[in-house]
Design a protein around this motif. Structure first.
Motif, mmCIF file in Angstrom:
data_model
loop_
_atom_site.group_PDB
_atom_site.id
_atom_site.type_symbol
_atom_site.label_atom_id
_atom_site.label_comp_id
_atom_site.label_asym_id
_atom_site.label_seq_id
_atom_site.Cartn_x
_atom_site.Cartn_y
_atom_site.Cartn_z
ATOM 1 N N SER A 5 52.849 17.688 60.545
ATOM 2 C CA SER A 5 54.248 16.523 60.540
ATOM 3 C C SER A 5 54.904 17.045 61.930
ATOM 4 O O SER A 5 54.575 18.157 62.484
ATOM 5 C CB SER A 5 55.183 16.865 59.335
ATOM 6 O OG SER A 5 55.641 18.154 59.415
ATOM 7 N N ARG A 21 59.855 14.835 70.156
ATOM 8 C CA ARG A 21 60.253 13.307 70.111
ATOM 9 C C ARG A 21 60.314 12.978 71.587
ATOM 10 O O ARG A 21 59.921 12.066 72.203
ATOM 11 C CB ARG A 21 61.470 13.138 69.553
ATOM 12 C CG ARG A 21 61.307 13.191 67.874
ATOM 13 C CD ARG A 21 62.394 12.565 67.036
ATOM 14 N NE ARG A 21 62.146 12.515 65.772
ATOM 15 C CZ ARG A 21 62.784 12.903 64.765
ATOM 16 N NH1 ARG A 21 63.854 13.816 65.044
ATOM 17 N NH2 ARG A 21 62.374 12.950 63.445
ATOM 18 N N ARG A 34 49.180 7.444 61.767
ATOM 19 C CA ARG A 34 50.354 7.224 60.918
ATOM 20 C C ARG A 34 50.206 7.252 59.645
ATOM 21 O O ARG A 34 49.064 6.659 58.961
ATOM 22 C CB ARG A 34 51.192 6.214 61.424
ATOM 23 C CG ARG A 34 51.847 6.522 62.754
ATOM 24 C CD ARG A 34 52.560 5.115 63.403
ATOM 25 N NE ARG A 34 53.645 4.806 62.578
ATOM 26 C CZ ARG A 34 54.797 5.205 63.023
ATOM 27 N NH1 ARG A 34 55.111 6.110 64.182
ATOM 28 N NH2 ARG A 34 55.849 4.989 62.519
ATOM 29 N N THR A 35 51.047 7.719 58.612
ATOM 30 C CA THR A 35 50.867 7.733 57.248
ATOM 31 C C THR A 35 51.342 6.378 56.765
ATOM 32 O O THR A 35 51.908 5.574 57.532
ATOM 33 C CB THR A 35 51.731 8.853 56.297
ATOM 34 O OG1 THR A 35 53.060 8.222 56.540
ATOM 35 C CG2 THR A 35 51.358 10.052 56.801
ATOM 36 N N TYR A 39 54.993 7.858 58.717
ATOM 37 C CA TYR A 39 55.437 9.287 59.306
ATOM 38 C C TYR A 39 54.313 9.539 60.413
ATOM 39 O O TYR A 39 52.969 9.281 59.941
ATOM 40 C CB TYR A 39 55.256 10.291 58.486
ATOM 41 C CG TYR A 39 56.419 10.386 57.513
ATOM 42 C CD1 TYR A 39 57.993 10.668 57.990
ATOM 43 C CD2 TYR A 39 56.476 9.493 56.175
ATOM 44 C CE1 TYR A 39 59.226 10.537 56.995
ATOM 45 C CE2 TYR A 39 57.689 9.563 55.458
ATOM 46 C CZ TYR A 39 58.755 10.064 55.949
ATOM 47 O OH TYR A 39 60.158 9.840 55.243
ATOM 48 N N ASN A 40 54.615 10.217 61.438
ATOM 49 C CA ASN A 40 53.473 10.630 62.495
ATOM 50 C C ASN A 40 52.805 11.955 61.860
ATOM 51 O O ASN A 40 53.333 12.772 61.360
ATOM 52 C CB ASN A 40 54.099 10.912 63.846
ATOM 53 C CG ASN A 40 54.541 9.687 64.461
ATOM 54 O OD1 ASN A 40 53.938 8.578 64.503
ATOM 55 N ND2 ASN A 40 55.775 9.863 65.032
#
Length: 113
Positions: A5, A21, A34-35, A39-40
């Motif tokens: 994550s 970021r 990505r989920t 989420y990345n």
């Protein structure tokens, strides 16, 4: 393959999430997927790149130079990549010489005390 994550990637690279970021915004890092929740997810190759980028940056290589290097890597542009690598090697050589001068001066200071 390890999956990270953004917070785990930052933790393992010993940087803040803000750095990760920022590097994503600059195009230096890219998530591998990505989920479904948005989420990345990053892989171990991204962790290695992040560690390299931080070490290079902390050694005095500017972010614009690192951005050019990463863009060349990501695009598979071997000509630009070669140019970036040569430019960075010259910069490293100059820095190495500067550090040797400092080291010599430290030795002189220590022996005169």
């Amino acid at each position: 393959m390890n999956a990270y994550s953004i917070s785990k990637l930052a933790e393992d690279a010993r940087v803040s999430v803000h750095v990760v970021r920022d590097y994503m915004t600059r195009g230096l890092l890219h998530p591998t997927r990505r989920t479904e929740g948005g989420y990345n997810v990053f892989d171990s190759k991204t962790l290695g790149r992040l560690r390299f980028l931080r070490a290079a940056f902390e050694s005095g290589i500017r972010l614009d130079q690192l951005t050019r290097l990463c863009r060349a890597l990501d695009a598979g542009d071997s000509e630009d990549l070669h140019g970036c690598v040569e430019q960075l090697r010259r910069k490293i050589d100059v820095r190495r010489k500067e550090l040797m001068v400092i080291e010599t001066s430290l030795g002189e200071l220590a022996s005169s005390a």
